[in-house]
Design an enzyme around this catalytic site. Structure first.
Site, PDB file in Angstrom:
ATOM      1  N   HIS A  90       0.840  -1.197   0.000  1.00 20.26           N
ATOM      2  CA  HIS A  90       0.000   0.000   0.000  1.00 20.26           C
ATOM      3  C   HIS A  90       0.870   1.240   0.000  1.00 20.26           C
ATOM      4  O   HIS A  90       1.860   1.327   0.725  1.00 20.26           O
ATOM      5  CB  HIS A  90      -0.919   0.052   1.217  1.00 20.26           C
ATOM      6  CG  HIS A  90      -1.874   1.213   1.156  1.00 20.26           C
ATOM      7  ND1 HIS A  90      -3.087   1.135   0.501  1.00 20.26           N
ATOM      8  CD2 HIS A  90      -1.780   2.483   1.615  1.00 20.26           C
ATOM      9  CE1 HIS A  90      -3.694   2.304   0.570  1.00 20.26           C
ATOM     10  NE2 HIS A  90      -2.924   3.133   1.243  1.00 20.26           N
ATOM     11  N   ASP A 169     -14.902   2.786   7.136  1.00 25.03           N
ATOM     12  CA  ASP A 169     -13.865   3.534   6.422  1.00 25.03           C
ATOM     13  C   ASP A 169     -14.404   4.122   5.131  1.00 25.03           C
ATOM     14  O   ASP A 169     -14.005   5.212   4.726  1.00 25.03           O
ATOM     15  CB  ASP A 169     -12.676   2.630   6.110  1.00 25.03           C
ATOM     16  CG  ASP A 169     -11.603   3.367   5.335  1.00 25.03           C
ATOM     17  OD1 ASP A 169     -10.993   4.291   5.919  1.00 25.03           O
ATOM     18  OD2 ASP A 169     -11.381   3.059   4.156  1.00 25.03           O
ATOM     19  N   ARG A 176     -13.459  12.704   4.734  1.00 22.51           N
ATOM     20  CA  ARG A 176     -12.164  13.369   4.920  1.00 22.51           C
ATOM     21  C   ARG A 176     -11.789  14.191   3.695  1.00 22.51           C
ATOM     22  O   ARG A 176     -11.249  15.294   3.814  1.00 22.51           O
ATOM     23  CB  ARG A 176     -11.074  12.331   5.209  1.00 22.51           C
ATOM     24  CG  ARG A 176     -11.102  11.801   6.632  1.00 22.51           C
ATOM     25  CD  ARG A 176     -10.226  10.574   6.787  1.00 22.51           C
ATOM     26  NE  ARG A 176      -8.864  10.828   6.355  1.00 22.51           N
ATOM     27  CZ  ARG A 176      -8.093   9.932   5.752  1.00 22.51           C
ATOM     28  NH1 ARG A 176      -8.557   8.729   5.477  1.00 22.51           N
ATOM     29  NH2 ARG A 176      -6.866  10.241   5.406  1.00 22.51           N
ATOM     30  N   SER A 191      -7.264   4.364   8.359  1.00 17.48           N
ATOM     31  CA  SER A 191      -7.933   4.122   7.085  1.00 17.48           C
ATOM     32  C   SER A 191      -7.202   3.059   6.279  1.00 17.48           C
ATOM     33  O   SER A 191      -7.808   2.111   5.767  1.00 17.48           O
ATOM     34  CB  SER A 191      -8.019   5.422   6.281  1.00 17.48           C
ATOM     35  OG  SER A 191      -8.593   5.202   5.013  1.00 17.48           O
ATOM     36  N   LYS A 195      -8.514  -1.429   6.107  1.00 17.06           N
ATOM     37  CA  LYS A 195      -8.789  -2.160   4.861  1.00 17.06           C
ATOM     38  C   LYS A 195      -7.824  -3.321   4.680  1.00 17.06           C
ATOM     39  O   LYS A 195      -8.213  -4.418   4.274  1.00 17.06           O
ATOM     40  CB  LYS A 195      -8.691  -1.207   3.661  1.00 17.06           C
ATOM     41  CG  LYS A 195      -9.784  -0.154   3.601  1.00 17.06           C
ATOM     42  CD  LYS A 195      -9.772   0.605   2.294  1.00 17.06           C
ATOM     43  CE  LYS A 195      -8.607   1.554   2.144  1.00 17.06           C
ATOM     44  NZ  LYS A 195      -8.746   2.764   2.939  1.00 17.06           N
TER      45      LYS A 195
END
Length: 479
Positions: A90, A169, A176, A191, A195
């Site tokens: 990520h 989320d 956001r 966040s 996930k």
């Protein structure tokens, strides 16, 4: 006789508590998350709490509680049935950041399962899902059963959150972006990890950006986020490393949707244009770590060599095409990448003087890309119910191709970039923003390293124990 039952929680009290600088306990965090997931808390109250958290910051305990509560707010994926170690990558977001399209098929080709749950455009950065949806027919919204089927068949799958997977989320992520509360270390950590942990990962490689195009451009903030995410994920039982990487210029030579996919397909085919070399090298480093943590290589260095072999022998390309096809994508569009690209308006930005490209304000460049039509504008209505929070469509053909990069010498009138936009009005604004974001001078340019630091569990915990490095209230406060 007094009742011993727990006191009733009220959202406004929790907003006030955080506004006044107090830390919320685990029960209060779970209450807010459940309210977000179940639509029992109005969006304006969730927005107010997000702003209070952004201003006051979240403690380490609050961040961990928020991460776990969000992870548990819906259904979770069980990767144990895949027969492979599940590893994901990520990125915290950047301009032209498209490594997912390379590392996922590379790692899959090397025997690692890559269940990748990705997001939409946020702020000045593009979204992995928006880019994939530039491929006609590609389905990002799969059920967990379909997700598992693609993973079993292809080894990798890149999807969006389902309505049942981390629903809290999905709501907070959208809010956001609309409330200017993106750049908070604790909120970013929760966040991302909620996930990833909901995907049942065995290991995770984090690409934490720093520099002018990162959400957290200051190195010390990026280090704090990296250490926090590693420590939080490790505490939840997922082996994790974080690499601090440079975002002082766009990654590779494209920023948009289709044009980024096309750049990655060219690399998967073995083409190595010089402006894409940083993208290629970073992807090999990240994939090397994924292959190592996935148990297929004794070290990340050996993993990187295996990654390059998969890129060279075509197995990574085959894995990518197989994944796209399995998720409904029309792979025939890759037969002629240029022919598929059909922008509405095209303009070339030429150098306005002779010299070297000394600096790029990459965040400003990201907004220029967004203004071409490639960026996603969130729906602004506060009346949109949480279960259907949506986004306006993007132009898959809009974006910017860079012909010169930081450090390159350019002559006056030499093309610097080609811009593709949806309308002449958008083009005019995008060109103005891009020109203002690039500085040409005769000053020497010293490029920072592509990867400047790596955090594992031990170094992350050591960093977070240092009171000089970790801000008051833990993280992200703006006092």
């Amino acid at each position: 006789m007094f009742s011993s039952s727990a006191p009733v929680l009220h959202t406004v009290d929790l907003i006030r508590k955080k506004r006044d600088g107090e830390a919320l306990n685990d029960e209060e965090i779970r209450f807010l998350v459940a309210g977000a997931a179940g639509s029992s808390i109005p969006l304006e109250q969730l927005s107010a709490w997000l702003m209070a958290a952004w201003i006051r910051g979240l403690t380490l305990d609050e961040t961990r509680a928020l991460t776990v509560a969000m992870r548990d707010s819906g259904e979770k994926f069980d990767s144990s049935r895949l027969g492979r170690i599940a590893v994901d990558k990520h990125s915290t977001g950047g301009v032209g950041d498209k490594t997912s399209f390379l590392v996922a098929p590379i790692a899959a080709a090397c025997g690692v399962a890559v269940p990748m749950i990705s997001g939409r455009a946020l702020g000045h950065t593009g979204g992995t899902l928006d880019k994939l949806e530039a491929i006609p027919g590609y389905r990002t919204a799969l059920s967990l059963t379909e997700f598992e089927s693609v993973l079993e068949t292809c080894g990798a799958s890149i999807v969006s959150q389902t309505l049942s997977l981390v629903p809290a989320d999905r709501v907070l992520y959208s809010l956001r972006d609309r409330t200017a509360t993106v750049e908070n270390v604790g909120l970013i950590c929760a966040s991302i990890l909620s996930k990833k942990l909901a995907a049942g990962l065995d290991a995770l490689v984090l690409d934490v950006k720093t520099g002018s195009g990162a959400f957290l451009p200051k190195r010390e903030d990026a280090e704090q986020l990296a250490a926090l995410m590693v420590a939080t994920a490790e505490a939840a039982g997922t082996r994790t490393v974080a690499l601090l990487t440079d975002m002082g210029q766009p990654l590779g030579h494209t920023a948009g949707n289709w044009i980024e996919v096309a750049e990655c397909v060219e690399l998967l085919r073995g083409v190595r244009p010089a402006p894409s070399e940083d993208l290629r090298q970073l992807s090999l480093i990240l994939a090397g770590w994924m292959i190592h943590l996935g148990g297929k290589a004794p070290s990340p260095e050996v993993g990187a060599c295996m990654a390059e072999a998969a890129l060279t022998d075509g197995s990574a390309l085959a894995a990518f095409m197989k994944m796209v096809d399995a998720q409904g994508g029309d792979i025939s569009v890759f037969d002629d990448l240029a022919a598929f690209h059909k922008p509405d308006v095209t303009e070339v930005l030429e150098a306005w003087e002779t010299g070297a490209i000394a600096a790029m304000d990459t965040t400003a460049i990201g907004w220029a890309v967004q203004r071409t039509g490639a960026g996603r504008e969130p729906k602004a209505s506060s009346e949109v119910p949480a279960e259907s929070l949506g986004w306006e469509p993007v132009d898959p053909h809009a974006g910017i191709v860079f012909h010169a990069r930081r450090g390159d010498r350019v002559e006056k009138s030499q093309p610097i970039a080609t811009l593709y936009a949806t309308s002449p009005e958008q083009m005019e604004e995008a060109v103005a923003r891009l020109k203002a974001a690039i500085r040409i001078s005769d000053e020497p340019v010293a490029a920072p390293p592509l990867v400047s630091r790596i955090f594992d569990r031990t170094s992350a915990e050591d960093f977070l124990r240092n009171p000089v490095k970790v801000k008051k209230q833990g993280i992200g406060n703006r006092e």
